[in-house]
Design a protein around this motif. Sequence first.
Motif, PDB file in Angstrom:
ATOM      1  N   LYS A 313       0.833  -1.206   0.000  1.00 48.47           N
ATOM      2  CA  LYS A 313       0.000   0.000   0.000  1.00 48.47           C
ATOM      3  C   LYS A 313       0.865   1.252   0.000  1.00 48.47           C
ATOM      4  O   LYS A 313       0.881   2.003  -0.952  1.00 48.47           O
ATOM      5  CB  LYS A 313      -0.928  -0.015   1.227  1.00 48.47           C
ATOM      6  N   GLY A 314       1.664   1.454   1.062  1.00 47.66           N
ATOM      7  CA  GLY A 314       2.591   2.568   1.141  1.00 47.66           C
ATOM      8  C   GLY A 314       1.998   3.893   0.706  1.00 47.66           C
ATOM      9  O   GLY A 314       0.842   4.201   0.988  1.00 47.66           O
ATOM     10  N   GLU A 315       2.793   4.672  -0.018  1.00 52.73           N
ATOM     11  CA  GLU A 315       2.336   5.966  -0.538  1.00 52.73           C
ATOM     12  C   GLU A 315       1.742   5.840  -1.936  1.00 52.73           C
ATOM     13  O   GLU A 315       1.311   6.818  -2.521  1.00 52.73           O
ATOM     14  CB  GLU A 315       3.509   6.951  -0.569  1.00 52.73           C
ATOM     15  N   GLY A 316       1.766   4.645  -2.501  1.00 54.19           N
ATOM     16  CA  GLY A 316       1.167   4.444  -3.817  1.00 54.19           C
ATOM     17  C   GLY A 316       2.075   4.794  -4.971  1.00 54.19           C
ATOM     18  O   GLY A 316       1.644   4.792  -6.130  1.00 54.19           O
ATOM     19  N   VAL A 317       3.371   5.097  -4.699  1.00 50.72           N
ATOM     20  CA  VAL A 317       4.289   5.507  -5.762  1.00 50.72           C
ATOM     21  C   VAL A 317       4.523   4.374  -6.749  1.00 50.72           C
ATOM     22  O   VAL A 317       4.411   4.557  -7.972  1.00 50.72           O
ATOM     23  CB  VAL A 317       5.639   5.983  -5.175  1.00 50.72           C
ATOM     24  N   LEU A 318       4.841   3.176  -6.248  1.00 49.23           N
ATOM     25  CA  LEU A 318       5.112   2.046  -7.130  1.00 49.23           C
ATOM     26  C   LEU A 318       3.867   1.671  -7.926  1.00 49.23           C
ATOM     27  O   LEU A 318       3.942   1.406  -9.131  1.00 49.23           O
ATOM     28  CB  LEU A 318       5.611   0.850  -6.312  1.00 49.23           C
ATOM     29  N   ARG A 319       2.717   1.654  -7.267  1.00 51.84           N
ATOM     30  CA  ARG A 319       1.479   1.313  -7.980  1.00 51.84           C
ATOM     31  C   ARG A 319       1.231   2.304  -9.107  1.00 51.84           C
ATOM     32  O   ARG A 319       0.893   1.921 -10.235  1.00 51.84           O
ATOM     33  CB  ARG A 319       0.285   1.329  -7.018  1.00 51.84           C
ATOM     34  N   ASN A 320       1.375   3.595  -8.839  1.00 48.26           N
ATOM     35  CA  ASN A 320       1.134   4.606  -9.868  1.00 48.26           C
ATOM     36  C   ASN A 320       2.085   4.453 -11.049  1.00 48.26           C
ATOM     37  O   ASN A 320       1.691   4.619 -12.210  1.00 48.26           O
ATOM     38  CB  ASN A 320       1.266   6.010  -9.268  1.00 48.26           C
ATOM     39  N   GLU A 321       3.353   4.111 -10.762  1.00 45.11           N
ATOM     40  CA  GLU A 321       4.315   3.916 -11.850  1.00 45.11           C
ATOM     41  C   GLU A 321       3.958   2.684 -12.671  1.00 45.11           C
ATOM     42  O   GLU A 321       4.116   2.671 -13.891  1.00 45.11           O
ATOM     43  CB  GLU A 321       5.730   3.782 -11.270  1.00 45.11           C
ATOM     44  N   ILE A 322       3.480   1.638 -12.000  1.00 42.88           N
ATOM     45  CA  ILE A 322       3.060   0.431 -12.726  1.00 42.88           C
ATOM     46  C   ILE A 322       1.889   0.755 -13.652  1.00 42.88           C
ATOM     47  O   ILE A 322       1.858   0.316 -14.814  1.00 42.88           O
ATOM     48  CB  ILE A 322       2.677  -0.685 -11.728  1.00 42.88           C
TER      49      ILE A 322
END
Length: 353
Positions: A313-322
């Motif tokens: 979940k975190g800050e969503g940085v990795l998800r947004n990049e994906i």
Amino acid sequence: MGIKIGDRVRFLNSTGGGVVKKFINKEMVEVEDEDGFGMPTLIRECVVVETENTIHTQEKRKDPSKMKLEEKKPELPKDEDDEEEYKPQETAEGEKLNVHLAFVPMDIKQLSFTSYEAYLINDSNYYLAYNIASSNGKIAMSRSAGYIQPNTKIFIEELKKEQLNDIEQLNIQIIALKQSKSYSIKPTYNVDIKINAVKFYKLHSFVDNDFFDDAALLCEVIKDDVAYGKDEVKEEDLERIISSKETKFTAKVSKKQNVPDIIEIDLHIGQLLDNLNGLSNADMLEYQLSKFNETMQENMSRKGQKIVFIHGKGEGVLRNEIIKQLKSKYGSCTYQDASFREYGFGATMVTIK
């Protein structure tokens, strides 16, 4: 011309209509349908079909006792767009019910003051008859009731900040059906949902989604035919679920029933690298994305292959990049949030097309 008590109206964004019985407030009226059921409705969602004077004049001209049954039914004027029968586009995924409530801030930069638009989303091939009510478990007050077409969303109401406490407990009733064709019978759903008003004050509660151009707070009502019945998870339970899921799943291939083999890739940097000394956040993100692209390239020829990328979940940085990579490099593939029950809130499932 304003709406008056006694006017006959039809609904602008849903099927049905009736006679205005009373004003609830400046923005809403109660509309009674043919069965005598009163529905709170926004005034701006009503179109006057017959005024009170017209209805009384017609009643004087006819003796109700001599009218045929079919003559007693009010006939609503047909729009030009209604002449052709609506035929919804169906999808294979749409045979399972997926229903959401969505809250879209009118000014996301002013979360402390802004109002919200509430929507019901029908992500399925079924027509849904619905009723949404504020409830304390024993007594309910209907907020919206009507009919929603397949694979559409419908505006429910506008909520001001001071009204958020009114929706902390909601009862949602849903009946699913198809018109003029056979279909798999679904249960009648009676779902109780709790919504923590604190969520409306936190920016990270509003996420990018497939239903709106703007970020929205989404609450699942039904997922894959299963009624969740509860939106809120206690913070300590949520952390426990996420923690257990994140440590359980590493890069592997597992077999699921009735679906192609699902590849699960854990992109947590601790799972990919043993030594993080000297690596900046940018370096770690670059390495995670390289693992993502490597997996995608290896499986692009496997049509129908499902891949779950566990990013946390975190800050969503990795998800947004994906998501950006999927849109720019793999436009033919589809993606969605992976099952919360299996992966918590921190995973995205990609289907190779």
